[in-house]
Design a protein around this motif. Structure first.
Motif, mmCIF file in Angstrom:
data_model
loop_
_atom_site.group_PDB
_atom_site.id
_atom_site.type_symbol
_atom_site.label_atom_id
_atom_site.label_comp_id
_atom_site.label_asym_id
_atom_site.label_seq_id
_atom_site.Cartn_x
_atom_site.Cartn_y
_atom_site.Cartn_z
ATOM 1 N N CYS A 74 1.384 49.228 46.708
ATOM 2 C CA CYS A 74 0.058 49.197 46.075
ATOM 3 C C CYS A 74 0.190 48.984 44.575
ATOM 4 N N PHE A 75 1.087 49.755 43.971
ATOM 5 C CA PHE A 75 1.231 49.643 42.525
ATOM 6 C C PHE A 75 1.884 48.323 42.143
ATOM 7 N N ASP A 76 2.773 47.822 42.984
ATOM 8 C CA ASP A 76 3.381 46.514 42.723
ATOM 9 C C ASP A 76 2.321 45.417 42.713
ATOM 10 N N ASN A 77 1.317 45.554 43.576
ATOM 11 C CA ASN A 77 0.230 44.576 43.584
ATOM 12 C C ASN A 77 -0.528 44.593 42.265
ATOM 13 N N LEU A 78 -0.714 45.793 41.711
ATOM 14 C CA LEU A 78 -1.381 45.901 40.412
ATOM 15 C C LEU A 78 -0.504 45.294 39.325
ATOM 16 N N ARG A 79 0.787 45.583 39.363
ATOM 17 C CA ARG A 79 1.704 44.986 38.385
ATOM 18 C C ARG A 79 1.653 43.458 38.452
ATOM 19 N N THR A 80 1.635 42.938 39.673
ATOM 20 C CA THR A 80 1.599 41.482 39.851
ATOM 21 C C THR A 80 0.336 40.889 39.248
ATOM 22 N N ALA A 81 -0.798 41.552 39.484
ATOM 23 C CA ALA A 81 -2.067 41.062 38.938
ATOM 24 C C ALA A 81 -2.040 41.066 37.414
ATOM 25 N N VAL A 82 -1.480 42.120 36.833
ATOM 26 C CA VAL A 82 -1.375 42.209 35.371
ATOM 27 C C VAL A 82 -0.441 41.122 34.845
ATOM 28 N N ARG A 83 0.685 40.942 35.512
ATOM 29 C CA ARG A 83 1.665 39.937 35.077
ATOM 30 C C ARG A 83 1.061 38.532 35.093
ATOM 31 N N ARG A 84 0.274 38.235 36.108
ATOM 32 C CA ARG A 84 -0.368 36.918 36.192
ATOM 33 C C ARG A 84 -1.314 36.702 35.013
ATOM 34 N N CYS A 85 -2.028 37.755 34.632
ATOM 35 C CA CYS A 85 -2.943 37.647 33.490
ATOM 36 C C CYS A 85 -2.172 37.402 32.193
ATOM 37 N N ILE A 86 -1.047 38.099 32.043
ATOM 38 C CA ILE A 86 -0.224 37.921 30.842
ATOM 39 C C ILE A 86 0.316 36.499 30.781
ATOM 40 N N GLU A 87 0.810 36.008 31.907
ATOM 41 C CA GLU A 87 1.358 34.652 31.958
ATOM 42 C C GLU A 87 0.290 33.600 31.673
ATOM 43 N N ALA A 88 -0.968 33.936 31.991
ATOM 44 C CA ALA A 88 -2.070 33.008 31.726
ATOM 45 C C ALA A 88 -2.605 33.160 30.306
ATOM 46 N N GLY A 89 -1.997 34.068 29.519
ATOM 47 C CA GLY A 89 -2.416 34.268 28.137
ATOM 48 C C GLY A 89 -3.769 34.936 28.001
ATOM 49 N N GLN A 90 -4.135 35.783 28.969
ATOM 50 C CA GLN A 90 -5.476 36.368 28.972
ATOM 51 C C GLN A 90 -5.534 37.802 28.442
ATOM 52 N N LEU A 91 -4.370 38.422 28.182
ATOM 53 C CA LEU A 91 -4.367 39.817 27.741
ATOM 54 C C LEU A 91 -3.835 39.953 26.320
ATOM 55 N N ASN A 92 -4.232 41.045 25.650
ATOM 56 C CA ASN A 92 -3.812 41.271 24.270
ATOM 57 C C ASN A 92 -2.548 42.120 24.173
ATOM 58 N N CYS A 93 -1.915 42.381 25.297
ATOM 59 C CA CYS A 93 -0.676 43.157 25.338
ATOM 60 C C CYS A 93 0.212 42.553 26.414
ATOM 61 N N GLU A 94 1.523 42.584 26.204
ATOM 62 C CA GLU A 94 2.428 41.972 27.169
ATOM 63 C C GLU A 94 3.311 42.993 27.886
ATOM 64 N N ASP A 95 2.969 44.259 27.780
ATOM 65 C CA ASP A 95 3.727 45.309 28.464
ATOM 66 C C ASP A 95 3.088 45.555 29.833
ATOM 67 N N VAL A 96 3.671 44.983 30.873
ATOM 68 C CA VAL A 96 3.096 45.070 32.219
ATOM 69 C C VAL A 96 2.926 46.513 32.669
ATOM 70 N N GLU A 97 3.962 47.315 32.476
ATOM 71 C CA GLU A 97 3.916 48.692 32.969
ATOM 72 C C GLU A 97 2.870 49.522 32.233
ATOM 73 N N GLU A 98 2.796 49.340 30.928
ATOM 74 C CA GLU A 98 1.814 50.093 30.138
ATOM 75 C C GLU A 98 0.392 49.778 30.591
ATOM 76 N N ILE A 99 0.098 48.499 30.742
ATOM 77 C CA ILE A 99 -1.254 48.102 31.142
ATOM 78 C C ILE A 99 -1.557 48.559 32.564
ATOM 79 N N ALA A 100 -0.612 48.357 33.476
ATOM 80 C CA ALA A 100 -0.835 48.731 34.873
ATOM 81 C C ALA A 100 -1.098 50.228 35.010
ATOM 82 N N GLN A 101 -0.312 51.037 34.310
ATOM 83 C CA GLN A 101 -0.507 52.485 34.403
ATOM 84 C C GLN A 101 -1.831 52.910 33.781
ATOM 85 N N ALA A 102 -2.206 52.286 32.669
ATOM 86 C CA ALA A 102 -3.476 52.626 32.019
ATOM 87 C C ALA A 102 -4.656 52.252 32.914
#
Length: 209
Positions: free
Chosen positions: A141-169
Motif C-alpha cells: 500500500c505504501f509503495d503505491n503511494l511512493r510510486t504516485a509521488v515519484r511519478r509526480c516528481i519525475e513530471a516536475g509537478q512537486l516543489n520537493c524531491e524527497d519521495v519518502e518525506e512527501i509520502a509520509q506527510a
C-alpha cells in the motif's frame, strides 16, 4: 463406467461443499474477531470471546488459526490487499500524475470510511503485530503511494524531491482525517466536502507553482 463417473462427481460435490463450509466458518471467525477488536480492543478479546460470538467451541477456532495474533494478522493482510489493489489501479492510469495522486488520496480516505472496522483494526490495532511479522500487503500500500509521488516528481509537478518525506506527510494527513471521521463524534461539515478540502490542502502544499 457410468456409476464410477457419478461417484466421482458426487465426491467432488462433497469436497466443494466442505471447502465452502470451511471458508464460511473462517469468514465468520474473522468478522466476529474484527467486530470485537474494534468494540473491546485487541488485548481484551480472547479466543473464547470470539467463539462465543459465533456460537462455536473455542477448539473450532484453533482448527483455522493458531492463535489470536494469527487472526489479527489475517484481518490486516486482507484489508491491506484490498486497499493496495485500489491504489495500484490508480497508479496504472497513465494520465496526469498529480491528478492520479489526488485520486489516490481520496480513494484511501473513502476506503476507510466505507470499511470502518477493517480500517481501525488494520491501521490502528495492527501495532500489536511485531514489526517483522507485519503483513506484506501493508508495505505494498505504501509503495503505491511512493510510486504516485515519484511519478509526480519525475513530471516536475512537486516543489520537493524527497519521495519518502512527501509520502509520509501525505499518509499522515489522510490517515488523520480518516480516523477522525470513523471514531470522532464531532459535528463535521458534510463528509465529502471535508475529504475534498483536506486532499486539496495536502496537494496544494506540495504542488510546484
Amino acid at each position: 463406467m457410468y456409476t464410477e463417473q457419478c461417484s466421482g462427481v458426487e465426491i467432488m460435490g462433497v469436497q466443494e461443499r466442505r471447502a465452502r463450509q470451511k471458508e464460511n466458518i473462517r469468514e465468520e471467525i474473522l468478522d466476529a474477531a474484527r467486530a470485537l477488536f474494534v468494540k473491546e480492543g485487541y488485548e481484551r478479546v480472547s479466543i473464547r470471546k470470539i467463539a462465543e460470538k459465533i456460537e462455536y467451541a473455542p477448539g473450532t477456532i484453533y482448527l483455522y488459526f493458531e492463535d489470536k495474533a494469527a487472526i489479527l494478522e489475517r484481518i490486516c493482510e486482507e484489508t491491506f490487499s484490498k486497499l493496495a489493489q485500489k491504489m495500484h489501479a490508480i497508479n496504472a492510469d497513465p494520465s496526469n500524475p498529480l491528478d492520479g495522486l489526488r485520486r489516490g488520496l481520496r480513494t484511501y480516505v473513502q476506503f476507510g470510511v466505507d470499511n470502518p472496522n477493517h480500517y481501525i483494526v488494520a491501521f490502528v490495532q495492527a501495532k500489536q503485530i511485531p514489526r517483522d511479522a507485519q503483513p506484506k500487503a501493508g508495505e505494498r500500500c505504501f509503495d503505491n503511494l511512493r510510486t504516485a509521488v515519484r511519478r509526480c516528481i519525475e513530471a516536475g509537478q512537486l516543489n520537493c524531491e524527497d519521495v519518502e518525506e512527501i509520502a509520509q506527510a501525505l499518509w499522515a494527513g489522510v490517515h488523520g482525517v480518516t480516523t477522525l471521521l470513523i471514531t470522532c463524534s464531532f459535528p463535521f461539515i458534510e463528509q465529502n466536502r471535508l475529504i475534498d478540502r483536506v486532499v486539496h490542502i495536502l496537494i496544494e502544499g506540495i504542488r510546484k507553482r
